[in-house]
Design an enzyme around this catalytic site. Structure first.
Site, PDB file in Angstrom:
ATOM      1  N   HIS A  47       0.815  -1.209   0.000  1.00 36.88           N
ATOM      2  CA  HIS A  47       0.000   0.000   0.000  1.00 36.88           C
ATOM      3  C   HIS A  47       0.857   1.270   0.000  1.00 36.88           C
ATOM      4  O   HIS A  47       0.406   2.341   0.386  1.00 36.88           O
ATOM      5  CB  HIS A  47      -0.959  -0.007   1.196  1.00 36.88           C
ATOM      6  CG  HIS A  47      -1.905  -1.156   1.167  1.00 36.88           C
ATOM      7  ND1 HIS A  47      -3.102  -1.130   0.493  1.00 36.88           N
ATOM      8  CD2 HIS A  47      -1.807  -2.393   1.693  1.00 36.88           C
ATOM      9  CE1 HIS A  47      -3.712  -2.291   0.619  1.00 36.88           C
ATOM     10  NE2 HIS A  47      -2.941  -3.082   1.341  1.00 36.88           N
ATOM     11  N   HIS A  51      -1.385   2.872  -5.562  1.00 35.47           N
ATOM     12  CA  HIS A  51      -1.655   1.440  -5.432  1.00 35.47           C
ATOM     13  C   HIS A  51      -3.150   1.150  -5.539  1.00 35.47           C
ATOM     14  O   HIS A  51      -3.974   2.048  -5.443  1.00 35.47           O
ATOM     15  CB  HIS A  51      -1.138   0.917  -4.087  1.00 35.47           C
ATOM     16  CG  HIS A  51      -1.884   1.478  -2.911  1.00 35.47           C
ATOM     17  ND1 HIS A  51      -1.590   2.702  -2.359  1.00 35.47           N
ATOM     18  CD2 HIS A  51      -2.939   0.995  -2.185  1.00 35.47           C
ATOM     19  CE1 HIS A  51      -2.410   2.945  -1.353  1.00 35.47           C
ATOM     20  NE2 HIS A  51      -3.246   1.920  -1.219  1.00 35.47           N
ATOM     21  N   ASP A  53      -6.324  -1.435  -4.036  1.00 36.87           N
ATOM     22  CA  ASP A  53      -6.736  -2.322  -2.944  1.00 36.87           C
ATOM     23  C   ASP A  53      -7.530  -3.492  -3.526  1.00 36.87           C
ATOM     24  O   ASP A  53      -8.336  -3.305  -4.443  1.00 36.87           O
ATOM     25  CB  ASP A  53      -7.637  -1.595  -1.951  1.00 36.87           C
ATOM     26  CG  ASP A  53      -6.880  -0.624  -1.067  1.00 36.87           C
ATOM     27  OD1 ASP A  53      -5.637  -0.616  -1.107  1.00 36.87           O
ATOM     28  OD2 ASP A  53      -7.545   0.143  -0.340  1.00 36.87           O
ATOM     29  N   HIS A  57      -8.012  -6.980   1.460  1.00 35.69           N
ATOM     30  CA  HIS A  57      -7.407  -5.975   2.343  1.00 35.69           C
ATOM     31  C   HIS A  57      -8.254  -5.759   3.597  1.00 35.69           C
ATOM     32  O   HIS A  57      -7.718  -5.522   4.683  1.00 35.69           O
ATOM     33  CB  HIS A  57      -7.256  -4.668   1.561  1.00 35.69           C
ATOM     34  CG  HIS A  57      -6.655  -3.538   2.327  1.00 35.69           C
ATOM     35  ND1 HIS A  57      -5.557  -3.675   3.136  1.00 35.69           N
ATOM     36  CD2 HIS A  57      -6.998  -2.215   2.386  1.00 35.69           C
ATOM     37  CE1 HIS A  57      -5.250  -2.507   3.670  1.00 35.69           C
ATOM     38  NE2 HIS A  57      -6.107  -1.614   3.251  1.00 35.69           N
ATOM     39  N   GLU A 170      -5.662   4.302  -5.006  1.00 33.36           N
ATOM     40  CA  GLU A 170      -5.337   5.330  -4.014  1.00 33.36           C
ATOM     41  C   GLU A 170      -3.963   5.936  -4.273  1.00 33.36           C
ATOM     42  O   GLU A 170      -3.105   5.323  -4.900  1.00 33.36           O
ATOM     43  CB  GLU A 170      -5.397   4.725  -2.598  1.00 33.36           C
ATOM     44  CG  GLU A 170      -6.815   4.299  -2.218  1.00 33.36           C
ATOM     45  CD  GLU A 170      -6.900   3.480  -0.946  1.00 33.36           C
ATOM     46  OE1 GLU A 170      -7.932   3.574  -0.256  1.00 33.36           O
ATOM     47  OE2 GLU A 170      -5.950   2.724  -0.638  1.00 33.36           O
TER      48      GLU A 170
END
Length: 208
Positions: A47, A51, A53, A57, A170
């Site tokens: 992370h 990146h 998810d 996660h 993100e």
């Protein structure tokens, strides 16, 4: 038009979540030692930097990175200006045409320095997930470390987005990107058992 790199550079200055493994690159073999090649190794949290998810996660029964459809991470995207918003909902789409767009990147302007980890950042309202599903959006990206409030332990937006078929990107570097329509490519690594993956994310402007 050329591709625009929206990935945070990976180096020993890049900020990480407080409890995560920091990024480190180490040249374990040099040309002088081997006679022909340099060889490096890295350690990092998945992370770190820009990146994606995977549901694993935040859900032990959720899909892992290699289970995800790579088509989600390639295709038409809309960059939406959300600067000034703390909690982001469907109101940011007033006047925004999402026809033919399967991905949305939210430009908050809140985290321009990748070496500075923010204590607070704008976040997506969980109810936004249903709106995105109605608009056939398959990926939501932000320019901050999380789609949820930084201190969230329940990760309501993460759960809501994936329950509506919306994947998560993100820490995209959007400071120099103008709102508009682009082609996005942000492919995760083929990590079989991972809960996330760094990506090399790029955008190419599309004439509207």
């Amino acid at each position: 038009m050329t591709w625009i790199d929206i990935s945070q550079p990976m180096n020993d200055r890049i900020a990480t979540w407080p409890e995560d493994t920091p990024f480190s690159y180490h040249r374990s073999v040099t040309i002088e030692e081997s006679g022909s090649v340099n060889i490096g190794d890295i350690t990092m949290s998945v992370h770190t930097g820009t990146h994606i998810d995977a549901p694993f996660h935040f859900d032990n029964q959720g899909r892992k990175v290699l289970d995800l459809d790579v088509d989600v991470y390639i295709g038409r995207a809309k960059v939406v200006d959300c600067r000034g918003y703390t909690a982001i909902g469907e109101e940011v789409f007033d006047g925004v045409d999402l026809a033919g767009v399967g991905r949305v990147l939210f430009k908050t302007g809140a985290s321009p320095d990748p070496s500075d980890f923010p204590e607070e950042a704008p976040f997506l309202k969980p109810e936004l997930a249903g709106f995105l599903r109605k608009k056939n959006i398959r990926l939501a990206g932000v320019d901050v470390p999380s789609v949820d409030p930084m201190d969230s332990e329940t990760l309501e937006a993460h759960h809501a987005l994936f329950s509506c078929g919306v994947h998560i990107l993100e820490n995209a570097a959007l400071a120099e990107v103008e709102p508009g329509t682009y082609e996005l490519c942000a492919l995760p690594l083929a990590l079989e058992d991972a809960d996330g993956s760094p990506v090399r994310a790029v955008l190419k402007p599309v004439d509207e």
